[in-house]
Design a protein around this motif. Structure first.
Motif, short mmCIF file in Angstrom:
data_model
loop_
_atom_site.label_atom_id
_atom_site.label_comp_id
_atom_site.label_asym_id
_atom_site.label_seq_id
_atom_site.Cartn_x
_atom_site.Cartn_y
_atom_site.Cartn_z
N PHE A 1 -17.22 13.07 -2.42
CA PHE A 1 -15.94 13.91 -2.47
C PHE A 1 -15.46 13.68 -1.22
N GLN A 2 -13.93 13.45 -1.16
CA GLN A 2 -13.16 13.08 0.02
C GLN A 2 -12.45 14.18 0.79
N ALA A 3 -12.44 13.91 2.08
CA ALA A 3 -11.33 14.81 2.89
C ALA A 3 -9.98 14.44 2.67
N VAL A 4 -9.12 15.10 3.45
CA VAL A 4 -7.68 14.65 2.91
C VAL A 4 -7.37 13.34 3.83
N ASP A 5 -7.97 13.11 5.07
CA ASP A 5 -7.75 12.13 5.86
C ASP A 5 -8.53 10.86 5.55
N GLU A 6 -9.06 10.48 4.64
CA GLU A 6 -9.98 9.47 4.18
C GLU A 6 -8.95 8.25 4.13
N PRO A 7 -9.34 7.29 4.60
CA PRO A 7 -8.47 5.85 4.44
C PRO A 7 -8.39 5.24 3.46
N LEU A 8 -7.45 4.48 3.12
CA LEU A 8 -7.78 3.27 2.03
C LEU A 8 -8.84 2.03 2.61
N SER A 9 -9.71 1.55 1.64
CA SER A 9 -10.42 0.45 2.16
C SER A 9 -9.50 -0.83 2.05
N GLU A 10 -10.07 -1.90 2.52
CA GLU A 10 -9.36 -3.20 2.30
C GLU A 10 -9.05 -3.38 0.96
N LEU A 11 -9.91 -3.06 0.14
CA LEU A 11 -9.59 -3.45 -1.46
C LEU A 11 -8.51 -2.35 -1.86
N GLY A 12 -8.63 -1.10 -1.34
CA GLY A 12 -7.53 0.02 -1.69
C GLY A 12 -5.96 -0.71 -1.17
N LEU A 13 -6.06 -1.18 -0.01
CA LEU A 13 -4.77 -1.73 0.30
C LEU A 13 -4.22 -2.92 -0.36
N GLN A 14 -5.24 -3.62 -0.90
CA GLN A 14 -4.59 -4.74 -1.62
C GLN A 14 -4.34 -4.30 -3.39
N GLN A 15 -5.09 -3.32 -3.57
CA GLN A 15 -4.43 -2.59 -4.99
C GLN A 15 -3.07 -1.93 -4.82
N ALA A 16 -2.94 -1.32 -3.74
CA ALA A 16 -1.52 -0.82 -3.36
C ALA A 16 -0.59 -1.73 -3.36
N ALA A 17 -0.82 -2.94 -2.60
CA ALA A 17 0.32 -3.95 -2.81
C ALA A 17 0.32 -4.48 -4.00
N ARG A 18 -0.65 -4.75 -4.88
CA ARG A 18 -0.40 -5.41 -6.11
C ARG A 18 0.42 -4.32 -7.16
N ALA A 19 0.22 -2.91 -7.00
CA ALA A 19 0.68 -1.91 -7.70
C ALA A 19 2.17 -1.96 -7.31
N ALA A 20 2.43 -1.94 -5.95
CA ALA A 20 3.74 -2.06 -5.49
C ALA A 20 4.55 -3.38 -6.17
N THR A 21 3.89 -4.52 -6.25
CA THR A 21 4.74 -5.63 -6.88
C THR A 21 5.11 -5.44 -8.25
N LEU A 22 4.15 -4.68 -9.20
CA LEU A 22 4.56 -4.49 -10.57
C LEU A 22 5.55 -3.40 -10.62
N LEU A 23 5.28 -2.47 -9.73
CA LEU A 23 6.23 -1.33 -10.04
C LEU A 23 7.81 -1.59 -9.40
N ALA A 24 7.94 -2.73 -8.52
CA ALA A 24 9.20 -3.06 -8.10
C ALA A 24 10.01 -3.41 -9.10
N GLY A 25 9.59 -3.77 -10.25
CA GLY A 25 10.49 -4.15 -11.47
C GLY A 25 11.02 -2.83 -12.28
N GLU A 26 10.62 -1.72 -11.77
CA GLU A 26 10.88 -0.51 -12.73
C GLU A 26 11.96 0.35 -12.17
N PRO A 27 12.83 1.12 -12.84
CA PRO A 27 13.92 1.71 -12.36
C PRO A 27 13.70 3.06 -11.79
N ILE A 28 12.71 3.20 -10.87
CA ILE A 28 12.41 4.49 -10.18
C ILE A 28 13.41 4.89 -9.28
#
Length: 214
Positions: free
Chosen positions: A50-77
């Motif tokens: 269980f995590q507190a609110v200040d828990e940072p992303l891991s290196e893998l988490g940063l990579q996952q966020a970047a990958r999600a950003a690439t995919l979602l960049a094509g959506e009309p958000i």
């Protein structure tokens, strides 16, 4: 495969209670579709803690966020709303930057407050628990419902970036049977209303996704 029937994951204790609570206060957004993204992985995600609110992303988490950003960049958000917990906020910024948007951080979209359980194992979570100094399940579902309802009134389509617990509650509030495989970190999801019912579709199924909480 649904929250009720998925055989490949351990079914969280108390999940029936979450579904019953949500059924008493269903969510009925005016929009016909929106997007949801759980934050990228953190060190404590990997350890099932269980995590507190200040828990940072891991290196893998940063990579996952970047990958999600690439995919979602094509959506009309048009709008990005996120939990103000660090792990969700940082994930949202990665995606919003690709969309040329600025995310709006909301404390009401935080993961359930597990109080005294923070820092302990979440491997055998009981949703029906009432942790000292934390939120009851009813309080969490009610808060999440109000936060999502408010977010989905903003200019559509909306992307909500939040937590695993948020996704459990959201699915139950919409009456959507969610494949537990969709709970992986940084897995972009599209929720769509088809007539009176809602369905969820993954934009990408990550090979490294798992259903760890928070």
């Amino acid at each position: 495969m649904s929250l009720q029937t998925a055989p490949t994951h351990t079914r969280p204790s108390g999940l029936d209670q979450l579904i019953r609570i949500a059924a008493d206060q269903p969510l009925s957004p005016d929009c016909d579709h929106f997007y949801f993204l759980r934050h990228g992985q953190t060190g404590r995600n990997a350890l099932r803690i269980f995590q507190a609110v200040d828990e940072p992303l891991s290196e893998l988490g940063l990579q996952q966020a970047a990958r999600a950003a690439t995919l979602l960049a094509g959506e009309p958000i048009r709008t990005v709303v996120c939990s103000d917990a660090r792990r969700a906020n940082d994930t949202a910024y990665a995606v919003a930057t690709a969309l040329k948007l600025v995310p709006a951080a909301q404390a009401t979209l935080r993961e359930r407050n597990f109080g005294a359980l923070i820092g302990t194992s979440s491997a055998n979570i009981d949703w029906a628990c009432e942790p000292e100094g934390g939120e009851t399940l009813l309080q969490f579902v009610s808060r999440t419902r109000e936060a999502i309802d408010t977010a989905l009134r903003l200019p559509a389509p909306v992307l909500v970036v939040a937590h695993g617990g948020t996704l459990y509650a959201l699915a139950a509030l919409l009456g959507v049977p969610v494949d537990l495989g969709l709970l992986g970190n940084a897995q972009p999801l599209r929720f769509e209303r088809r007539g009176p019912t809602w369905a969820v579709t993954p934009l990408l199924r990550h090979a490294d996704g798992d259903a760890a909480l928070a």
